[in-house]
Design a protein around this motif. Structure first.
Motif, PDB file in Angstrom:
ATOM      1  N   ARG A 104     -11.104 -94.840 -18.836  1.00 27.57           N
ATOM      2  CA  ARG A 104      -9.981 -95.031 -17.698  1.00 27.57           C
ATOM      3  C   ARG A 104     -10.809 -95.561 -16.579  1.00 27.57           C
ATOM      4  N   ASP A 105     -12.230 -95.532 -16.201  1.00 22.81           N
ATOM      5  CA  ASP A 105     -12.771 -96.045 -15.302  1.00 22.81           C
ATOM      6  C   ASP A 105     -12.836 -97.681 -15.572  1.00 22.81           C
ATOM      7  N   GLY A 106     -13.074 -98.198 -16.784  1.00 26.07           N
ATOM      8  CA  GLY A 106     -12.884 -99.474 -17.209  1.00 26.07           C
ATOM      9  C   GLY A 106     -11.651-100.258 -16.737  1.00 26.07           C
ATOM     10  N   TYR A 107     -10.625 -99.267 -17.299  1.00 21.28           N
ATOM     11  CA  TYR A 107      -9.424 -99.788 -16.969  1.00 21.28           C
ATOM     12  C   TYR A 107      -8.930 -99.986 -15.412  1.00 21.28           C
ATOM     13  N   GLU A 108      -9.339 -98.882 -14.379  1.00 25.61           N
ATOM     14  CA  GLU A 108      -9.190 -99.175 -13.247  1.00 25.61           C
ATOM     15  C   GLU A 108      -9.937-100.286 -12.583  1.00 25.61           C
ATOM     16  N   ALA A 109     -11.172-100.682 -13.264  1.00 29.16           N
ATOM     17  CA  ALA A 109     -12.061-101.578 -12.578  1.00 29.16           C
ATOM     18  C   ALA A 109     -11.474-103.214 -12.960  1.00 29.16           C
ATOM     19  N   GLY A 110     -11.083-103.055 -14.225  1.00 27.61           N
ATOM     20  CA  GLY A 110     -10.238-104.386 -14.793  1.00 27.61           C
ATOM     21  C   GLY A 110      -8.911-104.783 -13.981  1.00 27.61           C
ATOM     22  N   LYS A 111      -8.518-103.328 -13.419  1.00 25.29           N
ATOM     23  CA  LYS A 111      -6.981-103.541 -12.685  1.00 25.29           C
ATOM     24  C   LYS A 111      -7.274-104.231 -11.482  1.00 25.29           C
ATOM     25  N   SER A 112      -8.572-103.729 -10.803  1.00 25.52           N
ATOM     26  CA  SER A 112      -8.799-104.217  -9.196  1.00 25.52           C
ATOM     27  C   SER A 112      -9.080-105.488  -9.407  1.00 25.52           C
ATOM     28  N   ASP A 113      -9.823-106.045 -10.431  1.00 28.33           N
ATOM     29  CA  ASP A 113     -10.306-107.427 -10.769  1.00 28.33           C
ATOM     30  C   ASP A 113      -9.188-108.238 -10.808  1.00 28.33           C
ATOM     31  N   ARG A 114      -8.261-107.793 -11.865  1.00 31.38           N
ATOM     32  CA  ARG A 114      -6.835-108.599 -11.932  1.00 31.38           C
ATOM     33  C   ARG A 114      -6.114-108.587 -10.693  1.00 31.38           C
ATOM     34  N   ARG A 115      -6.066-107.749  -9.790  1.00 32.76           N
ATOM     35  CA  ARG A 115      -5.328-107.931  -8.659  1.00 32.76           C
ATOM     36  C   ARG A 115      -6.034-108.870  -7.826  1.00 32.76           C
ATOM     37  N   LYS A 116      -7.123-108.715  -7.717  1.00 31.04           N
ATOM     38  CA  LYS A 116      -7.930-109.852  -6.679  1.00 31.04           C
ATOM     39  C   LYS A 116      -7.818-111.293  -7.241  1.00 31.04           C
ATOM     40  N   GLN A 117      -8.022-111.348  -8.496  1.00 30.85           N
ATOM     41  CA  GLN A 117      -7.864-112.686  -9.333  1.00 30.85           C
ATOM     42  C   GLN A 117      -6.422-113.204  -8.860  1.00 30.85           C
ATOM     43  N   GLY A 118      -5.397-112.333  -9.060  1.00 35.77           N
ATOM     44  CA  GLY A 118      -4.135-112.766  -8.918  1.00 35.77           C
ATOM     45  C   GLY A 118      -3.992-113.143  -7.400  1.00 35.77           C
ATOM     46  N   ARG A 119      -4.355-112.357  -6.611  1.00 35.42           N
ATOM     47  CA  ARG A 119      -4.240-112.782  -5.040  1.00 35.42           C
ATOM     48  C   ARG A 119      -4.859-114.238  -4.781  1.00 35.42           C
ATOM     49  N   GLU A 120      -5.862-114.572  -5.252  1.00 31.90           N
ATOM     50  CA  GLU A 120      -6.656-115.846  -5.248  1.00 31.90           C
ATOM     51  C   GLU A 120      -5.903-116.924  -5.711  1.00 31.90           C
ATOM     52  N   GLU A 121      -5.340-116.624  -6.847  1.00 33.24           N
ATOM     53  CA  GLU A 121      -4.101-117.642  -7.533  1.00 33.24           C
ATOM     54  C   GLU A 121      -3.173-117.984  -6.808  1.00 33.24           C
ATOM     55  N   ARG A 122      -2.508-116.843  -6.030  1.00 36.30           N
ATOM     56  CA  ARG A 122      -1.457-116.943  -5.330  1.00 36.30           C
ATOM     57  C   ARG A 122      -1.578-117.670  -4.101  1.00 36.30           C
ATOM     58  N   LEU A 123      -2.954-117.708  -3.451  1.00 33.39           N
ATOM     59  CA  LEU A 123      -3.219-118.322  -2.211  1.00 33.39           C
ATOM     60  C   LEU A 123      -3.453-119.852  -2.647  1.00 33.39           C
ATOM     61  N   LEU A 124      -3.993-120.115  -3.491  1.00 32.22           N
ATOM     62  CA  LEU A 124      -4.438-121.347  -4.136  1.00 32.22           C
ATOM     63  C   LEU A 124      -3.149-121.977  -4.499  1.00 32.22           C
ATOM     64  N   ALA A 125      -2.003-121.611  -5.007  1.00 32.46           N
ATOM     65  CA  ALA A 125      -0.697-122.166  -5.498  1.00 32.46           C
ATOM     66  C   ALA A 125      -0.211-122.262  -4.107  1.00 32.46           C
ATOM     67  N   GLU A 126      -0.179-121.723  -2.995  1.00 29.48           N
ATOM     68  CA  GLU A 126       0.651-121.747  -1.863  1.00 29.48           C
ATOM     69  C   GLU A 126      -0.090-122.824  -1.112  1.00 29.48           C
ATOM     70  N   GLU A 127      -1.508-122.833  -1.086  1.00 29.25           N
ATOM     71  CA  GLU A 127      -1.958-124.007  -0.467  1.00 29.25           C
ATOM     72  C   GLU A 127      -1.752-125.633  -1.244  1.00 29.25           C
ATOM     73  N   ARG A 128      -1.642-125.483  -2.437  1.00 29.10           N
ATOM     74  CA  ARG A 128      -1.224-126.768  -3.054  1.00 29.10           C
ATOM     75  C   ARG A 128       0.163-126.964  -2.737  1.00 29.10           C
ATOM     76  N   ARG A 129       1.269-126.122  -2.576  1.00 32.18           N
ATOM     77  CA  ARG A 129       2.506-126.539  -2.143  1.00 32.18           C
ATOM     78  C   ARG A 129       2.540-126.962  -0.832  1.00 32.18           C
ATOM     79  N   TYR A 130       1.735-126.467   0.028  1.00 29.18           N
ATOM     80  CA  TYR A 130       1.817-126.746   1.485  1.00 29.18           C
ATOM     81  C   TYR A 130       1.061-128.309   1.794  1.00 29.18           C
ATOM     82  N   GLU A 131      -0.081-128.576   0.626  1.00 27.65           N
ATOM     83  CA  GLU A 131      -0.635-130.075   0.576  1.00 27.65           C
ATOM     84  C   GLU A 131       0.403-130.973   0.241  1.00 27.65           C
TER      85      GLU A 131
END
Length: 153
Positions: free
Chosen positions: A113-140
């Protein structure tokens, strides 16, 4: 002199296992033993076999002493005051509620369960970064498009 002696066996579910509380009172001295039957409700045959084969081996009378001095034993005797006949559906709901309240039951499950929770927070962080990069590309891309329109070609 008359000596009163009585013995009782009460079977109940403690949240994880089915246990039997064996009580023996002999001339004012009280003793109790706790027997774990396992995760499944014991059948009548199992209880009868226990009483016939194991009751004499519990050692009542070997060390007569009042046993209510321990908090754990006091809690066990308090559990005995509850009614022993419980509707199976109600018992199932109570068990599920207790499992949800306590959470995961074993250390291995807790580690998973702890490993799942840690992976979930990592996936959220990575998804947030990908969204910001995609938004920046669209803006450019929009900025580049506007720049080309102003050139007039």
């Amino acid at each position: 002199m008359q000596v009163n002696s009585s013995s009782t066996l009460t079977i109940l579910h403690d949240g994880q296992f089915w246990v039997g509380i064996c009580e023996h009172e002999d001339g004012g001295a009280y003793e109790a033993r706790r027997i774990v039957f396992g995760p499944h409700e014991p059948t009548d045959e199992v209880v009868l076999a226990f009483v016939c084969e194991q009751w004499g081996k519990l050692g009542f009378g070997a060390n007569m002493r009042p046993s209510l001095s321990d908090d754990r034993e006091a809690r066990e005797t308090e559990l005995l005051k509850r009614p022993t006949k419980i509707n199976p559906k109600r018992m199932q709901r109570t068990i599920h509620r207790e499992i949800e309240r306590r959470g995961v039951s074993t250390k291995a499950q807790q580690a998973i369960r702890d490993g799942y929770e840690a992976g979930k927070s990592d996936r959220r962080k990575q998804g947030r970064e990908e969204r910001l990069l995609a938004e920046e590309r669209r803006y450019e891309f929009r900025r580049q498009k506007r720049k080309e329109k102003k050139r007039g070609h």
